[in-house]
Design a protein around this motif. Structure first.
Motif, short mmCIF file in Angstrom:
data_model
loop_
_atom_site.label_atom_id
_atom_site.label_comp_id
_atom_site.label_asym_id
_atom_site.label_seq_id
_atom_site.Cartn_x
_atom_site.Cartn_y
_atom_site.Cartn_z
N ALA B 4 1.10 -0.92 -0.10
CA ALA B 4 -0.16 0.11 -0.05
C ALA B 4 0.79 1.02 -0.03
N ILE B 5 2.30 1.02 0.77
CA ILE B 5 2.68 2.76 0.82
C ILE B 5 3.08 2.84 -0.67
N LEU B 6 3.78 1.80 -1.32
CA LEU B 6 3.99 2.39 -2.85
C LEU B 6 3.39 2.46 -3.87
N GLY B 7 1.90 1.53 -3.24
CA GLY B 7 0.38 2.28 -4.76
C GLY B 7 0.12 3.07 -4.45
N LEU B 8 0.26 3.78 -3.05
CA LEU B 8 -0.91 4.97 -3.39
C LEU B 8 -0.23 6.06 -4.01
N PRO B 9 1.34 5.99 -4.30
CA PRO B 9 1.42 7.43 -4.80
C PRO B 9 1.42 6.69 -5.82
N LEU B 10 1.58 5.40 -6.71
CA LEU B 10 1.44 5.49 -7.64
C LEU B 10 0.08 5.68 -8.67
N LEU B 11 -1.02 4.98 -8.17
CA LEU B 11 -2.42 5.52 -8.16
C LEU B 11 -2.67 6.97 -8.50
N ALA B 12 -2.04 8.59 -6.99
CA ALA B 12 -1.73 9.13 -7.45
C ALA B 12 -1.25 9.56 -9.17
N ALA B 116 1.91 15.03 -11.99
CA ALA B 116 2.79 12.92 -12.06
C ALA B 116 3.65 13.29 -11.83
N ASN B 117 4.64 13.71 -12.45
CA ASN B 117 6.59 13.37 -12.25
C ASN B 117 6.27 13.25 -10.91
N PHE B 118 6.09 14.59 -9.89
CA PHE B 118 6.55 14.33 -8.59
C PHE B 118 6.03 12.99 -7.77
N ASN B 119 4.29 12.27 -8.36
CA ASN B 119 3.96 11.36 -8.09
C ASN B 119 4.82 9.95 -8.37
N LEU B 120 5.56 10.08 -9.65
CA LEU B 120 5.97 9.15 -10.00
C LEU B 120 7.30 8.90 -9.25
N PHE B 121 7.92 10.15 -8.95
CA PHE B 121 9.04 10.46 -8.49
C PHE B 121 9.22 9.80 -7.01
N VAL B 122 8.15 10.08 -6.21
CA VAL B 122 8.12 9.91 -4.97
C VAL B 122 7.98 8.23 -4.81
N PHE B 123 6.81 8.10 -5.63
CA PHE B 123 6.58 5.77 -6.36
C PHE B 123 8.14 5.22 -5.88
N SER B 124 9.00 5.92 -6.64
CA SER B 124 10.72 5.15 -6.83
C SER B 124 11.27 5.44 -5.78
N MET B 125 11.12 6.18 -5.03
CA MET B 125 11.87 7.11 -4.33
C MET B 125 11.42 5.89 -2.78
N LEU B 126 10.20 5.92 -2.25
CA LEU B 126 9.94 4.56 -1.59
C LEU B 126 10.39 3.21 -2.16
N ALA B 127 10.20 2.93 -3.10
CA ALA B 127 10.55 1.52 -3.50
C ALA B 127 12.21 1.31 -3.47
N ILE B 128 12.58 1.91 -3.20
CA ILE B 128 13.93 1.97 -3.55
C ILE B 128 14.70 1.22 -1.87
N PRO B 129 14.19 1.85 -0.33
CA PRO B 129 13.93 0.98 0.35
C PRO B 129 13.56 -0.25 1.13
N LEU B 130 12.39 -0.41 -0.13
CA LEU B 130 11.52 -1.71 1.01
C LEU B 130 11.60 -2.61 -0.41
N VAL B 131 12.52 -2.21 -1.81
CA VAL B 131 12.53 -3.83 -2.73
C VAL B 131 13.93 -4.71 -2.43
N ASP B 132 13.75 -5.60 -2.00
CA ASP B 132 14.89 -6.52 -2.07
C ASP B 132 15.98 -6.90 -2.49
N GLU B 133 15.87 -6.84 -3.96
CA GLU B 133 16.67 -7.36 -5.01
C GLU B 133 17.48 -6.34 -5.54
N PRO B 134 18.52 -6.23 -5.43
CA PRO B 134 19.65 -5.14 -5.50
C PRO B 134 18.90 -4.52 -7.34
N THR B 135 18.92 -5.59 -7.56
CA THR B 135 19.32 -5.36 -9.92
C THR B 135 17.45 -4.73 -9.77
N LEU B 136 16.99 -4.74 -8.81
CA LEU B 136 15.28 -4.16 -8.56
C LEU B 136 15.60 -2.97 -8.43
#
Lengths: 253, 508
Positions: B4-12, B116-136
């Motif tokens: 949900a943390i990731l999904g919300l900015p993506l929806l926005a 649009a860019n703001f929310n995409l930016f926030v989404f991609s930043m939130l994903a960095i600490p949450l995703v476990d696999e280094p290449t992702l």
């Protein structure tokens, strides 16, 4: 043919692909025209896909075949298409490019970079199992450095973008030899990320073209700290108009 | 919950993008995008913040959270970073509401592009600490560059486009170098006989990894991602990009985006230690000191106060790198405290800078004098921000820098600490010199020609005396809230946050 003969043939073909790959990277440093750069990038991507296929056949790895297919679809086909859609005239106009250094000097530096890459990857190759050794890793690393060099010396936007894509090609060329079992989903994600990269950069270049009438981004050097009006640290040369005569700092792109 | 943390900015972001795709005539009549988009952004960010707080509390209590079959996970360090990202995203979103409404008053059609860019930016930043696999993680780091590229060039002046181009070119170059580093990391994992390519998997397999591979991978990732963090000598894009972007975007970029990429580098440290390649820490201290020194001296010559804050970001990234490179538990705790303090302080500084830009419509230090009489709110915030970021007591940066110096002295690194203290003092002097010039003194005759965008100038000159307009309410309220947070964190840290910091430091 026995299986070792097949393996040897595949390895020789792979070495050929690697040699041509490196040649394409050198040619990208030397070419003047935007369209030529793009064509070399397409050739380089085809060679990357070929190497992936050859390595996949040699080591019976479905992942690598998948990597080859993905690269074959995205880079030679989709990337020029996206560039054509976002930048209609720029890419397909044959335009002369001037670089920071002249081409013979650039080629010498490129040669030095390739040799440096070879020596840097020696300990890496020594550390991995025998089956991974081959020409891929040094060539990939050399292509990475050559792409970075192209990015540094060019002044036109589209060749700089192609330089970045060539760097990724180089990283992948080394990667298909070393990181053979990288999940295909990651490969797909990286490829689609590459497409988004081209799209966004294309939009940016279009905005630049609209604003300054050309895509010569190397000429945009207004953001600096130097020269007139600085009251804290007076420059040695007292007159304020000397700002542009001073040697450029590394800050200028 | 992580999803949900990731999904919300993506929806926005999706909503904002769909607004962009509306056909022109209908869009010209529709007013709701301009009202709805900021609110949607703020609500998404605020919900993400609430979720991030709960995740942080749970990790501080010792739970390890995983979701989406292990692709997403949260440990204390990543929970801290997610919390900070969500916080700055919320404050920056609220600030954007008022700021962009004022800045885009005469061309409101560009607002959906911004959001649009703001929310995409926030989404991609939130994903960095949450995703476990280094290449992702690498993919999301690239995505932050791409989504912020159009934000940096938003004002569409020649300088903004130049800054955006330098940003994109250098960041993508760094990302390609880091890609090879991550592929080498995968090769090292395979050589160790494991196949779980996650941070935890790398840590467990580390003792069996060949050190040569790991060291090359680390250097490549340090150089590649270090370009995005702003380490000298690859920092040349940072002062340009972080000053030409609109101020709320600068708050995001300087406040938390460079820190998120630094988090990725920090994540590699325990892996290097486990594989006994400990000489890497000296590289980090060296690079860090170089960054701090270069930034401190370059700070003295800036002509633009947003560039001043941007150079200060380079300096603080260097300080954090030095602290992480020192290697002791106390130094790691100090590094994380510095991250916390820097994020809050730097976003506040850029909010203050934005308020100043709205008041005097110029970014040039030399044309701004006596801001205290022109706009007390902007002047007071700039003064507080300048003091905070330079490291005045009792504000958080002072406390964390002091801890870092003490940790270094305890280790016996006298030369490094002496250099660090010298550079911090030079930077303090530089920041306060410029800020004092702007805030105090007799007011200037009027806004002189400066380097801010024509969009800003045109929109504000539409009304007669630009400085007579009060600050937008959202901007002023965010200044108050962010300022209060800065002061509060310097005085007390609530104990769950302290536990989180301590656990995160243990993980380094």
């Amino acid at each position: 043919m026995t299986s070792t003969a097949v393996a040897n043939a595949l390895e020789s073909l792979n070495a050929l692909a690697g040699g041509l790959f490196l040649l394409a990277a050198f040619a990208m440093v030397a070419t003047r025209q935007t369209l030529g750069c793009l064509r070399l990038f397409i050739a380089q991507s085809l060679l990357l896909a070929a190497s992936a296929f050859l390595l996949g056949l040699e080591h019976h790895s479905v992942h690598l075949l998948g990597v080859g297919v993905v690269n074959l679809i995205t880079k030679p086909i989709l990337v020029p298409w996206i560039l054509g859609r976002t930048l209609s005239k720029e890419v397909y106009a044959r335009r002369e490019i001037d670089q920071v250094l002249n081409i013979p000097t650039s080629l010498l530096i490129a040669l030095a970079l390739a040799v440096f890459a070879y020596f840097v990857t020696l300990p890496v190759l020594a550390a991995v199992a025998a089956e991974f050794r081959g020409a891929n890793v040094p060539i990939g690393f050399a292509a990475l450095l050559l792409g970075a060099y192209t990015l540094a010396v060019r002044r036109e936007a589209v060749p700089m973008l192609i330089g970045v894509l060539a760097m990724e090609n180089g990283a992948f060329f080394a990667g298909i030899a070393l990181a053979r079992n990288l999940p295909l989903i990651v490969e797909l994600a990286i490829a689609s990320d590459g497409l988004v990269l081209v799209f966004v950069t294309g939009v940016l270049v279009r905005a630049i073209h609209r604003r300054i009438g050309s895509t010569r981004v190397g000429g945009l050097t207004t953001l600096k700290e130097e020269a007139a009006g600085v009251t804290l640290l007076q420059p040695r040369v007292a007159s304020p108009g000397h700002g542009s005569a001073r040697p450029t700092r590394p800050e200028a792109a | 919950m992580l999803l949900a943390i990731l999904g919300l900015p993506l929806l926005a972001a999706a909503l904002a993008t769909s607004t962009l795709l509306l056909p022109e005539p209908r869009y010209a009549r529709a007013r709701w995008p301009h009202r709805a988009l900021p609110i949607v952004t703020i609500v998404a960010a605020a919900c993400a913040l609430a979720l991030a707080t709960s995740v942080a509390l749970r990790t501080a209590a010792g739970a390890r959270i995983a979701a989406f079959s292990g692709v997403l996970s949260a440990a204390p360090l990543s929970a801290l970073i997610v919390l900070l990202i969500a916080l700055v995203a919320t404050t920056s979103g609220v600030y954007s509401w008022g700021y962009m409404a004022r800045a885009c008053a005469h061309e409101p059609r560009r607002l959906p592009l911004y959001y649009a860019n703001f929310n995409l930016f926030v989404f991609s930043m939130l994903a960095i600490p949450l995703v476990d696999e280094p290449t992702l993680v690498w993919i999301f780091v690239e995505l932050t560059t791409l989504s912020s590229a159009l934000l940096v060039s938003f004002e569409s002046t020649q300088e903004a486009l130049e800054a955006a181009w330098k940003y994109v070119a250098l960041s993508l170059m760094g990302a390609a170098i880091a890609l090879l580093g991550f592929l080498l990391l995968f090769a090292a994992l395979e050589a160790a006989g494991s196949d779980s390519f996650t941070w935890q998997g790398l840590l467990t397999a580390a003792p069996r990894m060949p050190p040569a591979l790991l060291e090359t991978a680390f250097v490549l990732i340090l150089v590649g991602l270090g370009t995005k963090v702003g380490l000298v000598p690859l920092h040349t894009w940072l002062p340009d990009a972080h000053s030409q972007a609109p101020s709320p975007v600068c708050a995001l970029l300087s406040g938390i985006e460079t820190t998120s990429v630094l988090y990725v580098i920090l994540r590699l440290l325990p892996i290097m230690d486990a594989a006994s390649a400990a000489s890497m820490r000296d590289w980090m201290v060296g690079f860090g000191l170089l960054s701090v020194g270069a930034a401190a001296f370059l700070l003295l010559q800036v002509r633009d106060y947003k560039r001043l804050f941007a150079f200060s970001t380079v300096e603080h990234m260097g300080i954090i790198l030095v602290a992480a490179g020192l290697g002791t538990r106390a130094a790691h705790f100090a590094a994380l405290y510095q991250i916390l303090g820097h994020t809050l302080t730097k976003s506040f500084c850029f909010f203050a800078a934005g308020a100043a830009v709205l008041t005097v419509t110029t970014r040039e230090i030399a044309s701004v004098r006596g801001l205290l009489s022109a706009s007390p709110a902007a002047a007071a915030s700039l003064l507080l921000g300048g003091l905070a970021i330079a490291g005045a007591p009792p504000l958080p940066i002072f406390m964390s820098e002091l801890s870092i110096l003490r940790a270094g002295l305890a280790e016996g690194r006298y030369l490094g600490i002496a250099l660090l203290a010298l550079f911090i003092a030079v930077a303090f002097f530089g920041v306060m010199l410029h800020i004092n010039r702007m805030v105090f003194g007799a007011p200037a005759d009027g806004p002189q020609a400066g380097s801010s965008g024509p969009a800003l100038r045109a929109g504000l000159h539409a009304s007669d005396a630009a400085s007579a307009l009060p600050l937008p309410r959202t901007c002023a309220s965010m200044l108050v809230i962010a300022g209060a947070l800065v002061i509060a964190v310097g005085l007390i840290i609530p104990s769950p946050l302290q536990t989180l910091l301590r656990l995160a430091a243990a993980g380094l």
